[in-house]
Scaffold this motif. Structure first.
Motif, PDB file in Angstrom:
ATOM      1  N   SER A   1       2.198  -5.065  -8.217  1.00  0.00           N
ATOM      2  CA  SER A   1       1.895  -4.712  -6.785  1.00  0.00           C
ATOM      3  C   SER A   1       1.246  -5.886  -6.154  1.00  0.00           C
ATOM      4  CB  SER A   1       0.950  -3.666  -6.893  1.00  0.00           C
ATOM      5  OG  SER A   1       0.140  -3.255  -5.837  1.00  0.00           O
ATOM      6  N   THR A   2       1.814  -6.192  -4.886  1.00  0.00           N
ATOM      7  CA  THR A   2       1.264  -7.314  -4.114  1.00  0.00           C
ATOM      8  C   THR A   2       1.579  -8.582  -4.607  1.00  0.00           C
ATOM      9  OG1 THR A   2      -0.588  -5.671  -3.521  1.00  0.00           O
ATOM     10  CG2 THR A   2      -0.595  -7.977  -2.302  1.00  0.00           C
TER      11      THR A   2
ATOM     12  N   TYR B   1       1.094   2.310   0.177  1.00  0.00           N
ATOM     13  CA  TYR B   1       2.137   3.156   0.262  1.00  0.00           C
ATOM     14  C   TYR B   1       2.693   3.120  -1.267  1.00  0.00           C
ATOM     15  CZ  TYR B   1       1.849   4.656   5.040  1.00  0.00           C
ATOM     16  OH  TYR B   1       1.554   4.736   6.422  1.00  0.00           O
TER      17      TYR B   1
ATOM     18  N   ASN C   1       4.027  -2.982  -0.178  1.00  0.00           N
ATOM     19  CA  ASN C   1       3.017  -2.178   0.452  1.00  0.00           C
ATOM     20  C   ASN C   1       2.184  -1.340  -0.533  1.00  0.00           C
ATOM     21  OD1 ASN C   1       1.543  -0.254   2.010  1.00  0.00           O
ATOM     22  ND2 ASN C   1       3.243  -0.769   3.822  1.00  0.00           N
ATOM     23  N   GLN C   2       0.911  -1.992  -0.655  1.00  0.00           N
ATOM     24  CA  GLN C   2      -0.111  -1.454  -1.616  1.00  0.00           C
ATOM     25  C   GLN C   2      -0.531   0.037  -1.040  1.00  0.00           C
ATOM     26  OE1 GLN C   2      -3.554  -3.920  -2.096  1.00  0.00           O
ATOM     27  NE2 GLN C   2      -4.643  -2.364  -3.007  1.00  0.00           N
TER      28      GLN C   2
ATOM     29  N   SER D   1       5.751  -8.783  -0.878  1.00  0.00           N
ATOM     30  CA  SER D   1       4.415  -8.346  -1.202  1.00  0.00           C
ATOM     31  C   SER D   1       4.498  -6.759  -1.456  1.00  0.00           C
ATOM     32  CB  SER D   1       3.311  -8.612  -0.317  1.00  0.00           C
ATOM     33  OG  SER D   1       3.465  -7.955   0.869  1.00  0.00           O
TER      34      SER D   1
END
Length: 248
Positions: free
Chosen positions: A86-87, A55, A52-53, A50
């Motif tokens: 992202s994610t 950071y 790290n949203q 996933s």
């Protein structure tokens, strides 16, 4: 520690309800991040990372090659020259393609399962929901839960969303059993109000793709699986306190 042990025990019960596949790996397995190392998709396991949203660390796709005993990280990036987004949340294989749900980027990436070359990138319209979470297939279509409160169906012939149904707030995992798609409604974004509008599983007919009813379950349902007999097991995370602990 007590809560952690309780959750581990609950997952152990779920694991016993599912068929398992055991894979032997050699002791000298080494990860590879070399973009020039070819990824042979003969027999292996895809791993969705996933990132790290918080950071701004992008998500990625890894491939565990069971024949070569090798792990290739950043596999999508090395093939396509761009990030997955992202994610990264989940994925499922149907036919020749792998469908990958990328929540924060609000995309569903479709890649060839053998080469990882991008085939299509699905960007849901507002009416089709947003923030893809979980992906499952019945062998005919791909179904994706949208954290905004919907489940959308992807037609593999067009790699486009062709139907969407509204369910409960913040749906998470899904399972298919007996001609129905079941999705847990966590109401996870409403934690300050005690997940008041969660506590349910939506039962969706695969033939009509309409929600037939909501089944009452425990607080904050997040995981669901179907066993070999078609029975459903739902893990309700509770509110992470002693007053409302996790339950099955």
């Amino acid at each position: 520690m007590k809560k952690l042990n309780e959750l581990m025990n609950l997952w152990a019960l779920i694991a016993l309800a599912l068929p398992m596949t055991f894979v032997a790996c050699s002791d000298d397995d080494k990860p590879s991040d070399d973009p020039d190392t070819p990824v042979q998709m003969e027999e292996g396991v895809f791993v969705y990372n996933s990132g790290n949203q918080g950071y701004t660390i992008e998500g990625s796709l890894s491939f565990i090659d069971l024949q070569a005993g090798r792990v290739t990280n950043g596999a999508f990036l090395s093939v396509n020259g761009r990030s997955l987004g992202s994610t990264v949340q989940d994925g499922v294989v149907l036919g020749d393609n792998l469908y990958i749900a990328v929540s924060e980027s609000n995309t569903i990436e479709v890649v060839n399962k053998n080469t990882l070359v991008s085939v299509a990138q699905i960007r849901p319209e507002t009416s089709q929901g947003s923030s893809p979470r979980d992906a499952v297939t019945d062998g005919e279509y791909v179904y994706v839960s949208m954290f905004s409160g919907y489940v959308s169906r992807i037609n593999p012939a067009t790699n486009a969303i062709d139907k969407t149904v509204k369910v409960g707030p913040n749906p998470e995992e899904m399972a298919i059993s007996g001609g129905y798609l079941y999705v847990v409604n966590s109401d996870g974004n409403n934690w300050q109000a005690g997940y008041a509008n969660g506590k349910s599983v939506s039962k969706i007919s695969l033939s009509t793709f309409e929600e037939e009813k909501k089944i009452a379950v425990g607080l904050n349902p997040s995981k669901i699986v179907a066993d070999a007999s078609g029975n459903l097991i739902v893990l309700c995370m509770g509110d992470y306190t002693e007053t409302n602990p996790a339950s099955l």
